[in-house]
Write an enzyme that holds these catalytic residues in place. Structure first.
Site, PDB file in Angstrom:
ATOM      1  N   ASP A   1     -12.351  10.113  -6.567  1.00  7.04           N
ATOM      2  CA  ASP A   1     -11.956   8.932  -7.348  1.00  7.04           C
ATOM      3  C   ASP A   1     -12.410   9.181  -8.782  1.00  7.04           C
ATOM      4  O   ASP A   1     -13.572   8.951  -9.131  1.00  7.04           O
ATOM      5  CB  ASP A   1     -12.623   7.680  -6.737  1.00  7.04           C
ATOM      6  CG  ASP A   1     -12.003   6.389  -7.264  1.00  7.04           C
ATOM      7  OD1 ASP A   1     -11.155   6.463  -8.171  1.00  7.04           O
ATOM      8  OD2 ASP A   1     -12.384   5.316  -6.757  1.00  7.04           O
TER       9      ASP A   1
ATOM     10  N   HIS B   1       0.149   3.421 -10.521  1.00  2.00           N
ATOM     11  CA  HIS B   1      -0.783   3.933  -9.498  1.00  2.00           C
ATOM     12  C   HIS B   1       0.026   4.687  -8.424  1.00  2.00           C
ATOM     13  O   HIS B   1       0.206   4.193  -7.308  1.00  2.00           O
ATOM     14  CB  HIS B   1      -1.498   2.708  -8.919  1.00  2.00           C
ATOM     15  CG  HIS B   1      -2.659   2.957  -8.032  1.00  2.00           C
ATOM     16  ND1 HIS B   1      -2.623   3.803  -6.949  1.00  2.00           N
ATOM     17  CD2 HIS B   1      -3.906   2.440  -8.056  1.00  2.00           C
ATOM     18  CE1 HIS B   1      -3.799   3.777  -6.345  1.00  2.00           C
ATOM     19  NE2 HIS B   1      -4.598   2.960  -6.995  1.00  2.00           N
TER      20      HIS B   1
ATOM     21  N   ARG C   1       0.811  -6.586  -9.569  1.00  2.00           N
ATOM     22  CA  ARG C   1       1.314  -5.986  -8.330  1.00  2.00           C
ATOM     23  C   ARG C   1       1.500  -7.013  -7.206  1.00  2.00           C
ATOM     24  O   ARG C   1       2.000  -6.658  -6.146  1.00  2.00           O
ATOM     25  CB  ARG C   1       0.403  -4.838  -7.868  1.00  2.00           C
ATOM     26  CG  ARG C   1      -1.026  -5.233  -7.540  1.00  2.00           C
ATOM     27  CD  ARG C   1      -1.841  -4.036  -7.069  1.00  2.00           C
ATOM     28  NE  ARG C   1      -3.200  -4.402  -6.693  1.00  2.00           N
ATOM     29  CZ  ARG C   1      -4.015  -3.634  -5.998  1.00  2.00           C
ATOM     30  NH1 ARG C   1      -3.621  -2.434  -5.592  1.00  2.00           N
ATOM     31  NH2 ARG C   1      -5.226  -4.026  -5.699  1.00  2.00           N
TER      32      ARG C   1
ATOM     33  N   ARG D   1       0.852  -1.203   0.000  1.00  2.00           N
ATOM     34  CA  ARG D   1       0.000   0.000   0.000  1.00  2.00           C
ATOM     35  C   ARG D   1       0.881   1.244   0.000  1.00  2.00           C
ATOM     36  O   ARG D   1       1.493   1.592   1.002  1.00  2.00           O
ATOM     37  CB  ARG D   1      -0.907   0.004   1.228  1.00  2.00           C
ATOM     38  CG  ARG D   1      -1.769   1.235   1.346  1.00  2.00           C
ATOM     39  CD  ARG D   1      -2.840   1.352   0.283  1.00  2.00           C
ATOM     40  NE  ARG D   1      -3.889   0.352   0.433  1.00  2.00           N
ATOM     41  CZ  ARG D   1      -4.827   0.128  -0.491  1.00  2.00           C
ATOM     42  NH1 ARG D   1      -4.844   0.826  -1.622  1.00  2.00           N
ATOM     43  NH2 ARG D   1      -5.742  -0.808  -0.301  1.00  2.00           N
TER      44      ARG D   1
ATOM     45  N   GLU E   1      -2.424   8.969 -11.120  1.00  2.00           N
ATOM     46  CA  GLU E   1      -2.049   7.722 -11.767  1.00  2.00           C
ATOM     47  C   GLU E   1      -1.985   7.877 -13.281  1.00  2.00           C
ATOM     48  O   GLU E   1      -2.926   8.395 -13.894  1.00  2.00           O
ATOM     49  CB  GLU E   1      -3.064   6.635 -11.393  1.00  2.00           C
ATOM     50  CG  GLU E   1      -3.275   6.548  -9.884  1.00  2.00           C
ATOM     51  CD  GLU E   1      -4.484   5.710  -9.483  1.00  2.00           C
ATOM     52  OE1 GLU E   1      -4.809   4.746 -10.209  1.00  2.00           O
ATOM     53  OE2 GLU E   1      -5.104   6.016  -8.447  1.00  2.00           O
TER      54      GLU E   1
HETATM   55  C1  BG6 Z   1      -7.778   3.701  -7.470  1.00  2.00           C
HETATM   56  C2  BG6 Z   1      -9.194   3.402  -7.883  1.00  2.00           C
HETATM   57  O1  BG6 Z   1      -6.973   3.729  -8.602  1.00  2.00           O
HETATM   58  O2  BG6 Z   1      -7.335   2.659  -6.594  1.00  2.00           O
HETATM   59  C3  BG6 Z   1     -10.054   3.327  -6.618  1.00  2.00           C
HETATM   60  O3  BG6 Z   1      -9.669   4.402  -8.766  1.00  2.00           O
HETATM   61  C4  BG6 Z   1      -9.495   2.273  -5.679  1.00  2.00           C
HETATM   62  O4  BG6 Z   1     -11.393   3.023  -6.990  1.00  2.00           O
HETATM   63  C5  BG6 Z   1      -8.040   2.603  -5.395  1.00  2.00           C
HETATM   64  O5  BG6 Z   1     -10.252   2.287  -4.472  1.00  2.00           O
HETATM   65  C6  BG6 Z   1      -7.342   1.607  -4.461  1.00  2.00           C
HETATM   66  O6  BG6 Z   1      -7.465   0.306  -4.923  1.00  2.00           O
HETATM   67  P1  BG6 Z   1      -6.869  -0.893  -4.096  1.00  2.00           P
HETATM   68  O7  BG6 Z   1      -7.264  -2.146  -4.820  1.00  2.00           O
HETATM   69  O8  BG6 Z   1      -5.363  -0.714  -4.083  1.00  2.00           O
HETATM   70  O9  BG6 Z   1      -7.433  -0.802  -2.707  1.00  2.00           O
END
Ligand code: BG6
Length: 296
Positions: free
Chosen positions: A211, A167, A98, A72, A270
């Site tokens: 978002d 991302h 990932r 994360r 992103e």
């Molecule tokens: C973003 C999406 O890119 O990633 C969101 O647009 C999403 O909708 C976020 O909640 C996080 O995703 P994840 O799978 O890493 O929790």
């Protein structure tokens, strides 16, 4: 998967270290003038600190660091789909790139920067989730600029279509005060408002869960973070979408790998190709998407 002792051949004394990172996952650390870090797990960039700057990327204190889970923060690579899988919601969100171990191909210094190249090739595990044959190469240059290029090659006999995203989580002093410019007049899909399509008016400010998938945009985005006296430019090549995300209070609380109080200190901008801008490749064709990040 390579062991840490196999990987030591890539070390460059005083410049590049190969180490056991969180939960013993192998990590490449750039320890020269411009510092950085990339895990082989997910080819995941977790740190970048150009000379004279504090850390640019945000990383959650609650990240899991588990082999089958995404890290994360930093720069998760979303591939071959973005968000939930459209055909099967039980498949992992944002695809599998990932959460798989990538192979380290090379590490090369150039001037005061270092370029690390990793690859992921389709295999029995990826084919259980997605039938196509492919090779992904991820080239990351840790320098005054962070340059990340994701090259996808179709190695199968039939055309393939994929979504992809770098991302990128940015560390900000206070998300209430940041603004994101470069997207004025661009149409976007608002995921927090029933996927309705809207037009961006002026710079983006964050005042609630955000978002958004910006459509048909190829020009640079600027993140102004006045509380840390920093401006970040995100330029790109081979990308038609930009996603801007901050989970705000409730979504942050709902995520087990995201601290309840961490959301004011991050924003995702992103670089991606998703939905109508997915990449379709004929056999043997390649496509490269690049994000170039610089700080002033
Ligand atoms: C973003 C999406 O890119 O990633 C969101 O647009 C999403 O909708 C976020 O909640 C996080 O995703 P994840 O799978 O890493 O929790």
């Amino acid at each position: 998967m390579s062991t840490l002792s196999d990987l030591q051949q890539f070390a460059i004394p005083g410049l590049v270290e190969l180490a056991a990172g969180h939960n013993n996952l192998p990590v490449v650390r750039i320890v020269g003038k411009h510092k950085g870090e990339i895990y082989l797990h997910g080819a995941h960039v977790t740190r970048w600190q150009p000379a004279g700057q504090s850390e640019v990327l945000w990383l959650s204190q609650k990240s899991m660091w588990e082999e089958n889970k995404p890290i994360r923060g930093g720069v998760p690579i979303c591939f071959p789909w973005f968000g939930p899988n459209k055909a099967d919601a039980k498949l992992p969100a944002h695809g599998f790139a990932r959460t798989l171990p990538w192979s380290l191909l090379s590490i090369a210094p150039q001037d005061d920067a270092v370029t690390v190249v990793l690859s992921l090739t389709s295999n029995t595990e990826t084919k259980k989730l997605w039938p196509n044959d492919f090779v992904l190469k991820f080239r990351v240059t840790f320098g005054k600029t962070l340059t990340m290029s994701l090259e996808l090659t179709n190695t199968g006999p039939a055309p393939l279509t994929a979504e992809e995203a770098l991302h990128t989580y940015f560390s900000v002093a206070d998300v209430h005060k940041v603004s994101v410019s470069g997207l004025t007049e661009i149409r976007y899909i608002d995921k927090t408002d029933n996927m309705s399509e809207k037009t961006q008016q002026g710079p983006i400010t964050i005042t609630s869960e955000t978002d958004r998938v910006y459509l048909n945009t190829t020009t640079p985005t600027r993140l102004d973070d006045p509380s840390s006296n920093r401006k970040i430019e995100i330029a790109k090549e081979g990308s038609k979408n930009t996603v801007v995300w901050n989970p705000w209070i409730a979504k942050a609380k709902a995520m087990p790998d995201f601290g309840d109080e961490e959301w004011p200190h991050m924003i995702c901008i992103e670089t991606c190709n998703v939905a109508a801008s997915s990449i379709t490749l004929a056999p043997a064709q390649s496509h490269t998407m690049t994000a170039l990040i610089s700080v002033s």
